[in-house]
Design a protein around this motif. Structure first.
Motif, PDB file in Angstrom:
ATOM      1  N   ARG A 136       0.835  -1.193   0.000  1.00 60.13           N
ATOM      2  CA  ARG A 136       0.000   0.000   0.000  1.00 60.13           C
ATOM      3  C   ARG A 136       0.874   1.249   0.000  1.00 60.13           C
ATOM      4  O   ARG A 136       2.107   1.156   0.057  1.00 60.13           O
ATOM      5  N   ASN A 137       0.249   2.396  -0.065  1.00 58.70           N
ATOM      6  CA  ASN A 137       0.977   3.662  -0.094  1.00 58.70           C
ATOM      7  C   ASN A 137       1.436   4.050   1.311  1.00 58.70           C
ATOM      8  O   ASN A 137       1.091   3.409   2.300  1.00 58.70           O
TER       9      ASN A 137
ATOM     10  N   SER B 229      -6.707  -4.034  -6.983  1.00 57.93           N
ATOM     11  CA  SER B 229      -6.496  -2.789  -7.716  1.00 57.93           C
ATOM     12  C   SER B 229      -5.691  -1.778  -6.896  1.00 57.93           C
ATOM     13  O   SER B 229      -5.956  -1.569  -5.707  1.00 57.93           O
ATOM     14  N   THR B 230      -4.709  -1.152  -7.527  1.00 54.76           N
ATOM     15  CA  THR B 230      -3.897  -0.142  -6.839  1.00 54.76           C
ATOM     16  C   THR B 230      -4.709   1.097  -6.498  1.00 54.76           C
ATOM     17  O   THR B 230      -4.354   1.843  -5.585  1.00 54.76           O
ATOM     18  N   GLU B 231      -5.804   1.334  -7.209  1.00 50.87           N
ATOM     19  CA  GLU B 231      -6.598   2.545  -6.987  1.00 50.87           C
ATOM     20  C   GLU B 231      -7.363   2.522  -5.672  1.00 50.87           C
ATOM     21  O   GLU B 231      -7.749   3.565  -5.160  1.00 50.87           O
ATOM     22  N   ASN B 232      -7.597   1.333  -5.125  1.00 50.54           N
ATOM     23  CA  ASN B 232      -8.427   1.238  -3.917  1.00 50.54           C
ATOM     24  C   ASN B 232      -7.656   0.633  -2.744  1.00 50.54           C
ATOM     25  O   ASN B 232      -8.258   0.123  -1.810  1.00 50.54           O
ATOM     26  N   ARG B 233      -6.314   0.727  -2.771  1.00 49.90           N
ATOM     27  CA  ARG B 233      -5.527   0.153  -1.682  1.00 49.90           C
ATOM     28  C   ARG B 233      -5.382   1.110  -0.511  1.00 49.90           C
ATOM     29  O   ARG B 233      -5.389   0.700   0.641  1.00 49.90           O
ATOM     30  N   GLY B 234      -5.182   2.389  -0.804  1.00 51.95           N
ATOM     31  CA  GLY B 234      -4.974   3.350   0.263  1.00 51.95           C
ATOM     32  C   GLY B 234      -3.647   3.131   0.961  1.00 51.95           C
ATOM     33  O   GLY B 234      -2.711   2.544   0.411  1.00 51.95           O
TER      34      GLY B 234
ATOM     35  N   ARG C 184     -12.993  -1.389   0.399  1.00 54.15           N
ATOM     36  CA  ARG C 184     -11.561  -1.641   0.552  1.00 54.15           C
ATOM     37  C   ARG C 184     -11.340  -2.849   1.448  1.00 54.15           C
ATOM     38  O   ARG C 184     -11.830  -2.905   2.577  1.00 54.15           O
TER      39      ARG C 184
ATOM     40  N   ALA D 198      -9.788  -4.539 -12.030  1.00 58.60           N
ATOM     41  CA  ALA D 198      -8.358  -4.216 -12.123  1.00 58.60           C
ATOM     42  C   ALA D 198      -7.480  -5.108 -11.249  1.00 58.60           C
ATOM     43  O   ALA D 198      -6.311  -4.798 -11.036  1.00 58.60           O
TER      44      ALA D 198
END
Length: 304
Positions: free
Chosen positions: A22-23, A208-213, A154, A192
């Protein structure tokens, strides 16, 4: 080594390419792959894990001071140094196998030494709060987590859930990963998601990388104990005193008086403040959308 991302609040420094992080940033955790020498005396025997229809040992853990040696049937020897923290895995030809192997016993040891609880559980985020799904293996919690992902929620964890107890209990997000049966993958649509490892019995997907947070802790709203089979939906509050023996067998704990007291005390603290519910539902793919909707509605209504 540059950090690749975060997981369970740790910032991973590794030459192994991880695909489910995650980020954000966090305390450094070094992960490396290097042959771990088999020694005649690996240390004090801590415990072992068994699995399968005809149960056989798949992992054994030894302790030598602040260092742990872990033997697994599938990979050989690993070295876990939670005080540093650092994890040394055996070399695998497939990086996805390294990524799967770190997120079980090795990371649970690091979480335990950090002061957190580690449970065999899944968790999802609903309206800024975490819902933890607990049940023995084969009860459909990973499939249910995937159904939440299909609906845009998520997923915070799917196998090991990290609970920070200091202050209000919260879930620290784990890998953005799901390990699913092939029939589950073919029955659900995960936008994704990417397949990173495929076996006849399990398919591992990176979400999906867009919904990892990121790995910021998410307040724990409720613990839901999933029942295996039911003809219809049933929800019932479990008193805290009765919830402890239900959740305790799913708690990662080492067999020593010190660690058992540590984990038991934190588990009791958690169920004192977080409601625990029994949730029975039909175990059918067709019932998954309604299952997700019912649990999400209960969270939105504040009934949890």
């Amino acid at each position: 080594m540059k950090p690749q991302g975060t997981c369970f609040g740790f910032e991973l420094h590794s030459a192994i390419p991880f695909r489910c992080l995650r980020n954000g940033s966090g305390a450094p955790l070094e992960v490396r792959d290097s042959p771990v020498a088999q020694v005649a005396e690996p240390g004090t025997f801590v415990g072992e894990w068994v699995a399968g229809p005809e149960p056989s040992v798949f992992a054994r853990l030894y302790r030598d001071g602040q260092v742990y040696r872990l033997w697994t049937r599938s990979g050989g020897w690993s070295l876990i140094e939670p005080r540093i923290p650092r994890i040394t895995l055996p070399p695998f030809d497939d990086p996805a196998l390294s990524e799967e192997n770190i997120w079980n016993i090795p990371i649970a040891l690091c979480l335990l030494h950090r002061g957190d609880l580690a449970l065999h559980a899944a968790a999802v985020e609903i309206n800024g709060s975490a819902l933890m799904l607990v049940a023995p293996g084969g009860s459909g919690k990973t499939t249910l987590a995937a159904a939440f992902a299909q609906e845009g929620y998520r997923v915070l964890s799917e196998d090991v859930a990290c609970i920070a107890i200091d202050g209000a209990p919260s879930i620290v997000p784990g890998p953005a990963m799901l390990r699913l049966r092939p029939d589950v993958v073919s029955s659900l649509h995960l936008p994704a998601a990417q397949v990173i490892r495929r076996l006849p019995s399990r398919i591992t997907v990176a979400l999906s990388t867009e919904n990892r947070g990121n790995c910021h802790p998410v307040p724990l709203a409720a613990i839901v104990v999933l029942e295996r089979v039911a003809a219809e939906f049933e929800t019932e509050r479990i008193p805290a005193a009765n919830a402890v023996p239900v959740v305790w067998p799913l708690t990662f704990v080492m067999p020593s008086d010190e660690w058992q007291t540590f984990c038991f005390t934190r588990l009791v603290d958690m169920v004192k403040t977080v409601p625990v519910w029994r949730f029975a539902r039909p175990l059918q793919f067709s019932a998954l959308p309604e299952t997700v909707a019912r649990l999400a509605a209960l969270c939105a209504d504040g009934q949890f």
